[in-house]
Design an enzyme around this catalytic site. Structure first.
Site, PDB file in Angstrom:
ATOM      1  N   GLU A  89       0.843  -1.210   0.000  1.00  0.00           N
ATOM      2  CA  GLU A  89       0.000   0.000   0.000  1.00  0.00           C
ATOM      3  C   GLU A  89       0.877   1.259   0.000  1.00  0.00           C
ATOM      4  O   GLU A  89       0.603   2.229   0.715  1.00  0.00           O
ATOM      5  CB  GLU A  89      -0.941  -0.002   1.213  1.00  0.00           C
ATOM      6  CG  GLU A  89      -1.873  -1.202   1.302  1.00  0.00           C
ATOM      7  CD  GLU A  89      -2.967  -1.244   0.236  1.00  0.00           C
ATOM      8  OE1 GLU A  89      -3.116  -0.259  -0.509  1.00  0.00           O
ATOM      9  OE2 GLU A  89      -3.656  -2.276   0.146  1.00  0.00           O
ATOM     10  N   CYS A 180     -17.023   0.367 -17.884  1.00  0.00           N
ATOM     11  CA  CYS A 180     -18.006   0.232 -16.796  1.00  0.00           C
ATOM     12  C   CYS A 180     -17.717   1.225 -15.673  1.00  0.00           C
ATOM     13  O   CYS A 180     -18.636   1.657 -14.970  1.00  0.00           O
ATOM     14  CB  CYS A 180     -18.026  -1.202 -16.272  1.00  0.00           C
ATOM     15  SG  CYS A 180     -18.645  -2.367 -17.509  1.00  0.00           S
TER      16      CYS A 180
HETATM   17 MG    MG Z   1      -3.395  -5.319  -1.206  1.00  0.00          MG
END
Ligand code: MG
Ligand code: ADP
Length: 187
Positions: A89, A180
């Site tokens: 992250e 989408c």
């Molecule tokens: Mg992840």
């Protein structure tokens, strides 16, 4: 005897949510573990979705980590006996980790980071464009669009929140293809 003189490299794993970035990161960790490479595994403090001191992929594989708020805190856990630094992250960290990463790589350390390339508006996420530019290797992963089942490279936010950093999982986000994603945003 571990060679400590290898040239440092920066590897970036990227893609939308649910594309298996954490799974890929954990796979790399496992390979390095076989070779007795000593690693510091880091995640940002803001990401407390699954566990404060673990990274866990959606398939359930997990690894012990330290959690830090910035580069300074990461370095407070670092010492030179480590051969590699692994960050999940990474898009949640600020610009201060860029010189930190460059320094570690220039000292011959292996740097492997995983992070979202774009936010829920399909815009480049924070420091990610810079990281992708300085990377030696890039792995861009894909997910499956939950609407049309095509290849998905975007993270679609299902809630009304407008903050860029809004930590969440399946209740808040889903993987979508470009078409989408655009359709859903217009609604
Ligand atoms: Mg992840
Ligand atoms: P990331 O770190 O990129 O969010 P993880 O490694 O935590 O990804 O999890 C990836 C897993 O998410 C896949 O193995 C799959 O089981 C699951 N998954 C859930 N939704 C999707 C989707 N739309 N497309 C692909 N995988 C999905």
């Amino acid at each position: 005897m571990i060679r400590r003189d290898f040239k440092g490299v920066i590897d970036v794993i990227t893609g939308p949510m649910f594309s298996g970035k954490t799974e890929e990161l954990i796979k790399r960790v496992r390979i390095l573990e076989y070779a007795d490479i000593k690693m510091l595994i880091v995640k940002p403090k803001v990401d407390n979705r699954f566990n404060e001191n673990k990274i866990i992929s959606r398939s359930g594989v997990e690894k012990q980590t330290i959690s830090a708020k910035d580069g300074e805190e990461i370095m407070s856990f670092w010492n030179n006996s480590y051969d590699a630094i692994i960050i999940d992250e990474v898009q949640f960290f600020g610009w201060d980790i860029i010189p930190m990463i460059e320094k570690l790589a220039s000292e011959g350390k292996r740097v492997i980071v995983a992070g979202l390339d774009t936010d829920y508006k399909m815009q480049p996420f924070g420091i990610m464009p810079h990281l992708l530019a300085i990377a030696d290797n890039i792995t861009k992963l894909i997910a499956v669009c939950l609407i049309c089942k095509n290849v998905a490279s975007k993270s679609f936010r299902k809630t009304k929140s407008v903050a860029i950093t809004e930590v969440g999982d399946k209740d808040e986000y889903e993987a979508r293809c470009r078409r989408c994603h655009i359709k859903g945003t217009k609604k």
